[in-house]
Write a protein that holds these residues in place. Sequence first.
Motif, short mmCIF file in Angstrom:
data_model
loop_
_atom_site.label_atom_id
_atom_site.label_comp_id
_atom_site.label_asym_id
_atom_site.label_seq_id
_atom_site.Cartn_x
_atom_site.Cartn_y
_atom_site.Cartn_z
N CYS A 15 0.83 -1.19 0.00
CA CYS A 15 0.00 0.00 0.00
C CYS A 15 0.87 1.25 0.00
CB CYS A 15 -0.94 -0.02 1.20
SG CYS A 15 -2.13 -1.36 1.10
N GLY A 17 0.75 5.78 -0.12
CA GLY A 17 -0.03 6.95 0.24
C GLY A 17 -0.60 7.68 -0.96
N ARG A 45 -6.41 4.78 6.78
CA ARG A 45 -5.79 4.10 7.92
C ARG A 45 -6.41 4.62 9.20
NH1 ARG A 45 0.51 3.45 7.84
NH2 ARG A 45 -0.12 2.19 9.59
N MET A 54 -4.78 5.64 1.86
CA MET A 54 -3.81 4.67 1.34
C MET A 54 -4.43 3.91 0.16
SD MET A 54 -1.23 5.03 3.44
CE MET A 54 -0.22 3.58 3.22
#
Length: 95
Positions: A15, A17, A45, A54
């Motif tokens: 994953c 950002g 998150r 994410m």
Amino acid sequence: MMTEARKTIAPMSECIGLKAAAEYAQVDERTMRRWHKNHGLGFKRIGGPNARLMFSITELNAYLAGDGEALMHLRNGDYEHEALAVYRRITGIVL
């Protein structure tokens, strides 16, 4: 607009950002936010109102390819399904 809650099951190790996802997809960060809101891409998150957005690279690759079947398997928690294998190979993800 997204009408039902969707979840993506993917290892956190794959994953990225918001900024990295926008660069990867070659779109603006606003587009990534819109894809999250309207198409259920990505997840927030845990972290309250300042939670980071994410994105799973596998999910992003399947979305960019327009592969609804692969997205369905991913969102149903079937991360190891063969429909997702091609997208994991693109980025070198090995199960």
